[in-house]
Write an enzyme that holds these catalytic residues in place. Structure first.
Site, PDB file in Angstrom:
ATOM      1  N   MET A 190       0.155 -30.202  12.879  1.00 29.37           N
ATOM      2  CA  MET A 190       0.249 -31.084  14.036  1.00 29.37           C
ATOM      3  C   MET A 190      -1.018 -31.130  14.898  1.00 29.37           C
ATOM      4  O   MET A 190      -0.967 -31.541  16.045  1.00 29.37           O
ATOM      5  CB  MET A 190       1.471 -30.710  14.880  1.00 29.37           C
ATOM      6  N   LEU A 194      -7.461 -33.405  12.952  1.00 34.30           N
ATOM      7  CA  LEU A 194      -8.705 -32.772  12.511  1.00 34.30           C
ATOM      8  C   LEU A 194      -9.901 -33.469  13.153  1.00 34.30           C
ATOM      9  O   LEU A 194      -9.873 -34.685  13.382  1.00 34.30           O
ATOM     10  CB  LEU A 194      -8.811 -32.849  10.986  1.00 34.30           C
ATOM     11  N   HIS A 215       3.390 -38.197   6.060  1.00 35.47           N
ATOM     12  CA  HIS A 215       3.838 -38.725   7.347  1.00 35.47           C
ATOM     13  C   HIS A 215       5.245 -39.307   7.192  1.00 35.47           C
ATOM     14  O   HIS A 215       5.496 -40.066   6.248  1.00 35.47           O
ATOM     15  CB  HIS A 215       2.858 -39.788   7.851  1.00 35.47           C
ATOM     16  N   GLY A 241       7.794 -25.582   7.333  1.00 37.33           N
ATOM     17  CA  GLY A 241       7.188 -25.480   6.006  1.00 37.33           C
ATOM     18  C   GLY A 241       8.107 -25.848   4.851  1.00 37.33           C
ATOM     19  O   GLY A 241       7.920 -25.355   3.738  1.00 37.33           O
ATOM     20  N   THR A 242       9.053 -26.759   5.077  1.00 36.91           N
ATOM     21  CA  THR A 242       9.899 -27.160   3.940  1.00 36.91           C
ATOM     22  C   THR A 242       9.063 -27.925   2.902  1.00 36.91           C
ATOM     23  O   THR A 242       9.317 -27.810   1.701  1.00 36.91           O
ATOM     24  CB  THR A 242      11.110 -28.005   4.381  1.00 36.91           C
ATOM     25  N   ASN A 243       8.077 -28.681   3.346  1.00 40.95           N
ATOM     26  CA  ASN A 243       7.192 -29.360   2.383  1.00 40.95           C
ATOM     27  C   ASN A 243       6.336 -28.351   1.626  1.00 40.95           C
ATOM     28  O   ASN A 243       6.143 -28.484   0.416  1.00 40.95           O
ATOM     29  CB  ASN A 243       6.317 -30.400   3.090  1.00 40.95           C
ATOM     30  N   ASN A 264      -2.219 -35.803   3.557  1.00 34.87           N
ATOM     31  CA  ASN A 264      -1.241 -35.608   4.638  1.00 34.87           C
ATOM     32  C   ASN A 264       0.057 -36.312   4.253  1.00 34.87           C
ATOM     33  O   ASN A 264       0.045 -37.287   3.489  1.00 34.87           O
ATOM     34  CB  ASN A 264      -1.773 -36.203   5.943  1.00 34.87           C
TER      35      ASN A 264
END
Ligand code: GAR
Length: 214
Positions: free
Chosen positions: A89, A92, A108, A11-13, A106
């Site tokens: 990860m 969907l 990437h 969860g650094t983003n 998202n």
């Protein structure tokens, strides 16, 4: 704008997005964090900030479709405008994606359409590309194939390893994702099918240098 973040990992983003919201760089709030992994550190980051967070176990659902229906229920309950995938990860389901056109983003760790999937940084090192980078895009039914909002390059040096490249990519990610969300939250994007036009022509200035733009 109300953001619901889906994350599977550290969860650094997510952290960068929370910080950028707090500083007013993104005109939004993270209203809920959901993970498919019980021990995802992203959930702990949300707890530390008092943001409602939830582990939802895919194994308790009969299939991916019913799992995503549960996620949609949570999104609606949170009154979220935008679903932000940050290291989520799971692919969907088409039903979920169709329900939220241009409302799922998202990030990437490659320059799409290169190196889709879950090992983009390792794949770039093994291919020995000279330039890779980061992409923020809207989500469609494919794997990392949706309309591109922003991309930014990262040079790959001869002595780079997966770890060193990952560090460089993360640094870019932590500015690029907040910037993309800022542009969306301020209505600074013009959606024309696959072509996402950025109305703030100076957007690259936020990515120059080592400092965070907020
Ligand atoms: C990020 O590098 C993100 O780009 C990648 O997962 C990492 C999550 O890191 N996503 C993908 O590979 C999606 N195909 P984080 O949990 O520290 O934010």
């Amino acid at each position: 704008m109300r953001l619901c973040v889906l994350a599977s990992g550290s969860g650094t983003n997510l952290q960068a997005i929370i910080d950028a919201c707090e500083k007013g760089f993104i005109s939004a709030n993270v209203v809920k964090v959901i993970s498919n992994k019980k021990d995802a550190y992203a959930l702990e980051r949300a707890r530390q900030k008092g943001i409602p967070s939830k582990f939802i176990d895919p194994k308790s659902f009969r299939d991916r479709k019913s799992y995503d229906e549960k996620i949609a229920e949570e999104v609606e309950e949170a009154g979220a405008d935008l679903i932000v995938l940050a290291g989520y990860m799971l692919l969907l389901t088409p039903e979920f994606v169709k329900r939220y056109p241009y409302r799922i983003t998202n990030i990437h760790p490659a320059l799409c359409p290169a190196f889709p999937g879950t090992h983009a940084i390792k794949d770039a090192i093994e291919y020995r590309v000279k330039v890779t980078g980061v992409t923020v895009h809207f989500v469609d039914e494919g794997m990392d194939t949706g309309p591109i909002i922003l991309q930014y390059p990262v040079f790959v040096e001869d002595d780079d390893t997966v770890e060193s490249l990952e560090e460089k990519i993360h640094k870019v990610e932590h500015k690029l994702y907040p910037l993309a969300l800022r542009l969306i939250s301020l209505g600074q994007i013009d959606i024309q099918g696959r072509h996402i036009k950025i109305l703030d022509k100076d957007w690259k200035k936020y990515l120059e240098g080592d400092d965070l733009p907020w």
